[in-house]
Design an enzyme around this catalytic site. Structure first.
Site, PDB file in Angstrom:
ATOM      1  N   ASP A   9      -0.711   0.985  -0.781  1.00 14.64           N
ATOM      2  CA  ASP A   9      -2.158   1.013  -0.915  1.00 14.64           C
ATOM      3  C   ASP A   9      -2.721   0.722   0.481  1.00 14.64           C
ATOM      4  O   ASP A   9      -1.993   0.248   1.365  1.00 14.64           O
ATOM      5  CB  ASP A   9      -2.583  -0.055  -1.926  1.00 14.64           C
ATOM      6  CG  ASP A   9      -4.083  -0.236  -1.999  1.00 14.64           C
ATOM      7  OD1 ASP A   9      -4.799   0.771  -2.107  1.00 14.64           O
ATOM      8  OD2 ASP A   9      -4.533  -1.393  -1.939  1.00 14.64           O
ATOM      9  N   ALA A  10      -4.005   0.953   0.687  1.00 10.32           N
ATOM     10  CA  ALA A  10      -4.611   0.707   2.004  1.00 10.32           C
ATOM     11  C   ALA A  10      -5.397  -0.605   2.048  1.00 10.32           C
ATOM     12  O   ALA A  10      -4.987  -1.566   2.709  1.00 10.32           O
ATOM     13  CB  ALA A  10      -5.507   1.882   2.404  1.00 10.32           C
TER      14      ALA A  10
END
Length: 225
Positions: A9-10
């Protein structure tokens, strides 16, 4: 390292995402002092919209505009303009989380690295360029471009197809949100690692393969596995 691909995920997994500071910076351009109370009101609108977006009930555009509708009326500005200003402010202030660069260096050359994010296209590319991390990633998958968001299995299927359909038992998904990153990874048949930096209680029915409290801890774990 037994993994062929590691997907991250970022926001709040690899990068800081201090939306309060971003909103404060953005509203300064409109001569507004954005307070903690204002932020609470914003989140009361924003969080349910994100849930609706992740569940496929609304589009990314409806989310991005809907969260700024009340402010747009107050300031007599288009909500899209406020959203664009917010994304630009976030791109300026986002930095890699502690341990992110060291972790990426440890993985590079041993496994391919990808991002699967529910964030928006305008922010992702700019942030990767500004932080100097673009070259670490072999694949960037953005829900806004795919048309479905985590935890929908389809975005993971799409990412794996783009990755050349690797053996799913050799793919790891890492994220800070159990309800989207981890649940989605599990639904796609992947091993998962929950980055639980704030020591949240594990949601019922969501069982990550691993749980870590920092990226440093994940790096140590990957050296053993």
């Amino acid at each position: 390292m037994k993994w062929d691909w590691i997907f991250f995920d970022a926001d709040e997994t690899l990068f800081t995402f201090d939306s309060f500071t971003g909103l404060q910076r953005m509203f300064l351009d409109y001569s507004v002092t954005f307070t903690a109370e204002d932020f609470q009101d914003y989140q009361a609108v924003n969080k349910p919209l994100w849930v609706d977006y992740q569940n496929g009930a609304i589009t990314s555009l409806q989310l991005q505009h809907g969260r700024f509708e009340s402010w747009a009326e107050r300031l007599n500005v288009e909500p899209g303009k406020l959203n664009e200003a917010f994304i630009n402010a976030m791109a300026e202030i986002c930095t890699p989380l502690p341990g992110a660069v060291s972790l990426l260096n440890a993985i590079r050359g041993n496994a391919k690295i990808g991002i699967i994010t529910n964030g928006f296209s305008a922010l992702q590319q700019v942030r990767l360029e500004r932080t100097g991390l673009r070259d670490y990633f072999d694949l960037l998958v953005i829900s806004e471009e795919v048309g479905v968001a985590k935890p929908n299995k389809k975005i993971f299927d799409y990412a794996l197809e783009q990755a050349g359909n690797p053996d799913r038992s050799r793919v790891l998904m890492v994220g800070d949100t159990a309800e989207s990153d981890i649940l989605g990874g599990i639904n796609a048949g992947l091993a998962t690692c929950w980055l639980n930096a704030h020591h949240r209680e594990q949601p019922e029915g969501i069982a990550p393969t691993w749980t870590v409290s920092s990226l440093h801890e994940l790096e140590q774990l990957l050296c053993k596995h």
